[in-house]
Design a protein around this motif. Structure first.
Motif, mmCIF file in Angstrom:
data_model
loop_
_atom_site.group_PDB
_atom_site.id
_atom_site.type_symbol
_atom_site.label_atom_id
_atom_site.label_comp_id
_atom_site.label_asym_id
_atom_site.label_seq_id
_atom_site.Cartn_x
_atom_site.Cartn_y
_atom_site.Cartn_z
ATOM 1 N N PHE A 158 8.511 18.526 -26.330
ATOM 2 C CA PHE A 158 7.470 19.156 -27.133
ATOM 3 C C PHE A 158 6.077 18.695 -26.700
ATOM 4 O O PHE A 158 5.893 17.600 -26.169
ATOM 5 C CB PHE A 158 7.688 18.849 -28.605
ATOM 6 C CG PHE A 158 9.043 19.263 -29.113
ATOM 7 C CD1 PHE A 158 9.530 20.536 -28.872
ATOM 8 C CD2 PHE A 158 9.836 18.371 -29.829
ATOM 9 C CE1 PHE A 158 10.785 20.919 -29.329
ATOM 10 C CE2 PHE A 158 11.092 18.740 -30.289
ATOM 11 C CZ PHE A 158 11.565 20.016 -30.038
ATOM 12 N N LEU A 159 5.094 19.556 -26.981
ATOM 13 C CA LEU A 159 3.690 19.255 -26.745
ATOM 14 C C LEU A 159 2.961 19.331 -28.069
ATOM 15 O O LEU A 159 3.023 20.360 -28.761
ATOM 16 C CB LEU A 159 3.059 20.242 -25.751
ATOM 17 C CG LEU A 159 3.692 20.310 -24.351
ATOM 18 C CD1 LEU A 159 4.772 21.400 -24.293
ATOM 19 C CD2 LEU A 159 2.625 20.609 -23.304
ATOM 20 N N ASP A 160 2.286 18.258 -28.473
ATOM 21 C CA ASP A 160 1.468 18.261 -29.682
ATOM 22 C C ASP A 160 0.086 18.758 -29.274
ATOM 23 O O ASP A 160 -0.601 18.131 -28.473
ATOM 24 C CB ASP A 160 1.381 16.860 -30.273
ATOM 25 C CG ASP A 160 0.742 16.848 -31.656
ATOM 26 O OD1 ASP A 160 0.448 17.930 -32.190
ATOM 27 O OD2 ASP A 160 0.532 15.745 -32.204
ATOM 28 N N CYS A 161 -0.313 19.888 -29.844
ATOM 29 C CA CYS A 161 -1.488 20.593 -29.317
ATOM 30 C C CYS A 161 -2.804 20.214 -29.973
ATOM 31 O O CYS A 161 -3.842 20.786 -29.634
ATOM 32 C CB CYS A 161 -1.248 22.092 -29.382
ATOM 33 S SG CYS A 161 -0.084 22.609 -28.071
ATOM 34 N N HIS A 162 -2.795 19.285 -30.886
ATOM 35 C CA HIS A 162 -4.043 18.670 -31.348
ATOM 36 C C HIS A 162 -3.715 17.439 -32.179
ATOM 37 O O HIS A 162 -2.833 17.457 -33.037
ATOM 38 C CB HIS A 162 -4.900 19.616 -32.179
ATOM 39 C CG HIS A 162 -6.155 18.978 -32.682
ATOM 40 N ND1 HIS A 162 -7.133 18.507 -31.834
ATOM 41 C CD2 HIS A 162 -6.576 18.684 -33.942
ATOM 42 C CE1 HIS A 162 -8.114 17.976 -32.540
ATOM 43 N NE2 HIS A 162 -7.799 18.070 -33.823
ATOM 44 N N GLY A 163 -4.435 16.394 -31.927
ATOM 45 C CA GLY A 163 -4.311 15.161 -32.688
ATOM 46 C C GLY A 163 -5.358 14.185 -32.203
ATOM 47 O O GLY A 163 -6.132 14.456 -31.286
ATOM 48 N N HIS A 164 -5.373 13.040 -32.850
ATOM 49 C CA HIS A 164 -6.343 11.990 -32.523
ATOM 50 C C HIS A 164 -5.536 10.734 -32.221
ATOM 51 O O HIS A 164 -5.318 9.879 -33.091
ATOM 52 C CB HIS A 164 -7.301 11.788 -33.685
ATOM 53 C CG HIS A 164 -7.984 13.063 -34.113
ATOM 54 N ND1 HIS A 164 -9.147 13.505 -33.538
ATOM 55 C CD2 HIS A 164 -7.633 14.006 -35.026
ATOM 56 C CE1 HIS A 164 -9.501 14.655 -34.083
ATOM 57 N NE2 HIS A 164 -8.594 14.984 -34.997
ATOM 58 N N PHE A 165 -5.071 10.638 -30.988
ATOM 59 C CA PHE A 165 -4.076 9.631 -30.631
ATOM 60 C C PHE A 165 -4.576 8.208 -30.845
ATOM 61 O O PHE A 165 -3.846 7.366 -31.369
ATOM 62 C CB PHE A 165 -3.654 9.830 -29.171
ATOM 63 C CG PHE A 165 -2.504 8.967 -28.753
ATOM 64 C CD1 PHE A 165 -1.203 9.299 -29.103
ATOM 65 C CD2 PHE A 165 -2.712 7.807 -28.026
ATOM 66 C CE1 PHE A 165 -0.142 8.498 -28.735
ATOM 67 C CE2 PHE A 165 -1.657 7.002 -27.642
ATOM 68 C CZ PHE A 165 -0.368 7.341 -27.998
ATOM 69 N N VAL A 166 -5.799 7.930 -30.456
ATOM 70 C CA VAL A 166 -6.326 6.566 -30.607
ATOM 71 C C VAL A 166 -6.452 6.206 -32.080
ATOM 72 O O VAL A 166 -6.088 5.103 -32.505
ATOM 73 C CB VAL A 166 -7.675 6.428 -29.881
ATOM 74 C CG1 VAL A 166 -8.310 5.068 -30.171
ATOM 75 C CG2 VAL A 166 -7.491 6.605 -28.376
ATOM 76 N N GLN A 167 -6.952 7.137 -32.882
ATOM 77 C CA GLN A 167 -7.067 6.877 -34.318
ATOM 78 C C GLN A 167 -5.686 6.696 -34.945
ATOM 79 O O GLN A 167 -5.489 5.822 -35.794
ATOM 80 C CB GLN A 167 -7.817 8.022 -34.997
ATOM 81 C CG GLN A 167 -8.140 7.754 -36.463
ATOM 82 C CD GLN A 167 -8.859 8.918 -37.115
ATOM 83 O OE1 GLN A 167 -9.158 9.928 -36.476
ATOM 84 N NE2 GLN A 167 -9.152 8.791 -38.390
ATOM 85 N N TYR A 168 -4.730 7.513 -34.532
ATOM 86 C CA TYR A 168 -3.365 7.367 -35.040
ATOM 87 C C TYR A 168 -2.806 5.990 -34.713
ATOM 88 O O TYR A 168 -2.216 5.322 -35.568
ATOM 89 C CB TYR A 168 -2.477 8.457 -34.445
ATOM 90 C CG TYR A 168 -1.002 8.306 -34.754
ATOM 91 C CD1 TYR A 168 -0.543 8.353 -36.065
ATOM 92 C CD2 TYR A 168 -0.074 8.123 -33.738
ATOM 93 C CE1 TYR A 168 0.806 8.224 -36.358
ATOM 94 C CE2 TYR A 168 1.275 7.996 -34.015
ATOM 95 C CZ TYR A 168 1.707 8.035 -35.328
ATOM 96 O OH TYR A 168 3.043 7.896 -35.611
ATOM 97 N N ALA A 169 -3.015 5.545 -33.485
ATOM 98 C CA ALA A 169 -2.545 4.213 -33.106
ATOM 99 C C ALA A 169 -3.182 3.143 -33.985
ATOM 100 O O ALA A 169 -2.521 2.188 -34.402
ATOM 101 C CB ALA A 169 -2.852 3.955 -31.635
ATOM 102 N N GLY A 170 -4.470 3.324 -34.300
ATOM 103 C CA GLY A 170 -5.153 2.349 -35.134
ATOM 104 C C GLY A 170 -4.591 2.250 -36.532
ATOM 105 O O GLY A 170 -4.641 1.177 -37.166
ATOM 106 N N THR A 171 -4.031 3.353 -37.056
ATOM 107 C CA THR A 171 -3.472 3.297 -38.417
ATOM 108 C C THR A 171 -2.203 2.457 -38.484
ATOM 109 O O THR A 171 -1.786 2.063 -39.581
ATOM 110 C CB THR A 171 -3.143 4.711 -38.929
ATOM 111 O OG1 THR A 171 -2.062 5.266 -38.157
ATOM 112 C CG2 THR A 171 -4.353 5.622 -38.842
ATOM 113 N N LEU A 172 -1.597 2.166 -37.347
ATOM 114 C CA LEU A 172 -0.317 1.461 -37.364
ATOM 115 C C LEU A 172 -0.461 -0.009 -37.745
ATOM 116 O O LEU A 172 0.540 -0.674 -37.999
ATOM 117 C CB LEU A 172 0.361 1.588 -35.991
ATOM 118 C CG LEU A 172 0.620 3.021 -35.531
ATOM 119 C CD1 LEU A 172 1.268 3.035 -34.158
ATOM 120 C CD2 LEU A 172 1.475 3.775 -36.534
ATOM 121 N N GLU A 173 -1.701 -0.516 -37.797
ATOM 122 C CA GLU A 173 -1.923 -1.890 -38.239
ATOM 123 C C GLU A 173 -2.405 -1.945 -39.691
ATOM 124 O O GLU A 173 -2.748 -3.004 -40.189
ATOM 125 C CB GLU A 173 -2.957 -2.578 -37.337
ATOM 126 C CG GLU A 173 -4.338 -1.972 -37.432
ATOM 127 C CD GLU A 173 -5.405 -2.812 -36.754
ATOM 128 O OE1 GLU A 173 -5.081 -3.949 -36.340
ATOM 129 O OE2 GLU A 173 -6.554 -2.336 -36.648
#
Length: 525
Positions: free
Chosen positions: A61-76
């Motif tokens: 699959f291809l995710d066609c819009h997101g904010h990957f860096v911000q998403y990673a930041g929420t994991l903490e």
């Protein structure tokens, strides 16, 4: 060299619904052949055999819009997604402080709360003061555009009770005019950045790797940093240079504030460099429907005279579209409301040569699909919005507009490619959830939205595979199981086409392959 032969289950090439190959082989990271098991076994006698055992093989699959860096930041941060009450939210925050040994004076951040999931109850400073008066506390709404602070956080930021509302923003106040801790709009984005420190570079890189694995666990091998500024672009460049990326990441530069990022990356504009490339520019014309900020043609149903938030004038929109076109760059434009979409269309006097994308598209009207096709713009639907926020939108926009929200079937009927996205971290990536939402169109309270806009499973899968590759301009390499393309593959627990639509949410990702390399395998319970 390692060679695989997949057989023993349905193989969905995503080229034609009638395709039904028995087997597929992978060699040197690419799809070598599809066909009968007997023919491929003879062609590749030394291949490792992978028996699907009735499970389905598809393009990844291809995710066609997101904010990957911000998403990673929420994991903490403290995870507040799914909180059904203020009491549950407070317990999660208390547990997070205790379990992580957070010392007095250190800021505590929670992410993902949603009043719509808590019967409309809004957390405030009084609730957070009960959680702690010795830690500055910041809660971030799942939209990322609003949040709540406790008294110590307000004091740390120097916000007095008489602070005026900045343009385009709002501070929540009670009946006596006292701050409730709620902050909305651009002011929240600025304040949260000053209160919640970004992780150090090494920690940030580790969080990127953790986020990457979560994407793989959902069958995604391509994702997006959809609003790159200097920090995001620099961090992803560092991750790529250190060889930390296996997931393909496509960055889109903030055209208003960081348009110079694109000319700085000529090699990455042409192709991936260690799994990171720059795809073009990003722009937003309005806010989100759930935040009452979608820019609409008609008044909001519950507020006559109000039509949402317009972030730019028509002249500014035309100028930015012209800038992207002059640099031959694809432009992704957030347009939740139908008037925002109309203004974006108006700026395209000539069809887009770069496959511009209209993001969100929650309130875009079915009758606008023909104009989008003529302008060379494809819609990327935040399709899970129908489940999570349509109940609230009924109050804001009334039934006629809400029932027709995210009209993917109208795009299909117009012959217009369409894609889906998670808008992470607003929602975490979940392919089964996107499929379920596109095929069922049910709100959180069980209301069925316009059934004529439902998609069949095959058509919904197109939005995650073939059409996704087309949006990214990578249809020669991804999106279908075609010999010669990258072996980006996903194994699902069942063939989505054979499941009743209501059971699509029960699908699980069993394994994910990136260019022939296994990057995820589900552990057996």
């Amino acid at each position: 060299m390692t060679e695989y032969l997949f057989y023993g289950g349905p193989i969905l090439t995503m080229e034609r619904p009638s395709d039904a190959p028995e087997a597929l082989t992978v060699r040197e990271g690419r799809i070598r052949a599809v066909g009968t098991f007997e023919a491929l076994r003879a062609q590749s006698p030394g291949a490792w055999l992978i028996n699907l055992k009735g499970r389905a093989l598809l393009p990844a699959f291809l995710d066609c819009h997101g904010h990957f860096v911000q998403y990673a930041g929420t994991l903490e941060r403290a995870d507040l997604t799914g909180c059904a009450s203020l009491e549950q939210l407070a317990r999660r925050m208390n547990n997070f402080i205790r379990q992580n040994g957070i010392q007095p004076g250190q800021t505590v951040v929670g992410f993902g709360y949603d009043p719509a999931r808590m019967e409309g109850c809004q957390p405030d400073r009084a609730l957070l003061d009960r959680v702690s008066r010795v830690h500055p506390i910041l809660l971030i709404h799942r939209s990322g555009r609003m949040g709540v602070l406790n008294s110590l956080a307000l004091a740390t930021l120097g916000l007095a009770e008489d602070v005026p509302d900045p343009p385009g923003s709002r501070y929540g106040r009670d009946g006596a005019g006292r701050l409730t801790g709620l902050v909305e709009g651009e002011a929240f984005c600025a304040l949260s950045g000053g209160l919640a420190d970004s992780p150090g570079e090494r920690q940030a890189l580790e969080l990127l790797q953790k986020a990457q694995q979560l994407y793989f666990s959902q069958g995604f091998t391509t994702a997006q940093e959809g609003f790159a500024q200097s920090y995001e672009a620099g961090l992803l460049r560092r991750a790529a240079d250190e060889g930390l990326l296996q997931l393909d990441l496509v960055g889109y530069a903030d055209i208003r504030g960081h348009a110079d990022l694109l000319p700085q990356e000529p090699a990455r504009r042409q192709s991936y460099q260690n799994h990171f490339r720059m795809g073009g520019y990003a722009l937003a014309l309005d806010g989100t429907p759930q935040d009452r900020a979608a820019w609409t043609r008609e008044d909001y149903a519950d507020q006559p005279g109000y039509r949402g938030t317009s972030l730019l004038s028509g002249q500014e929109i035309t100028g930015l579209v012209a800038l992207a076109r002059a640099r031959r760059a694809q432009l992704l434009c957030h347009c939740s409301g139908d008037e925002a979409a109309a203004r974006f269309l108006a700026a395209h006097a000539e069809p887009s040569p770069c496959r511009d994308v209209l993001l969100g598209a929650q309130l875009v009207r079915p009758d606008q699909m023909t104009a989008l096709k003529k302008a060379g713009i494809l819609p990327s639907f935040f399709v899970a919005h129908t489940h999570y926020w349509a109940d609230s939108c009924l109050r804001f926009f009334g039934p006629a507009r809400t029932l027709l929200s995210s009209p993917a079937a109208s795009a299909r009927a117009a012959g217009l490619p369409y894609t889906f996205h998670s808008d992470s971290p607003v929602l975490p990536p979940s392919a089964p959830e996107m499929l379920w939402c596109a095929c069922n169109r049910r709100t959180g309270r069980g209301l069925e939205l316009s059934p004529e806009e439902k998609l069949r499973a095959w058509d919904a899968l197109l939005g995650l595979t073939r059409y996704g590759a087309w949006q990214y301009g990578e249809e020669a390499e991804k999106g279908t199981l075609t010999p010669g393309k990258k072996a980006d593959l996903v194994i699902l627990s069942a063939d989505p086409r054979t499941l009743p639509p209501e059971e699509l949410l029960e699908l699980t990702v069993e394994a994910t392959f990136k260019e022939g390399v296994p990057v995820y395998r589900r552990e057996k319970p």
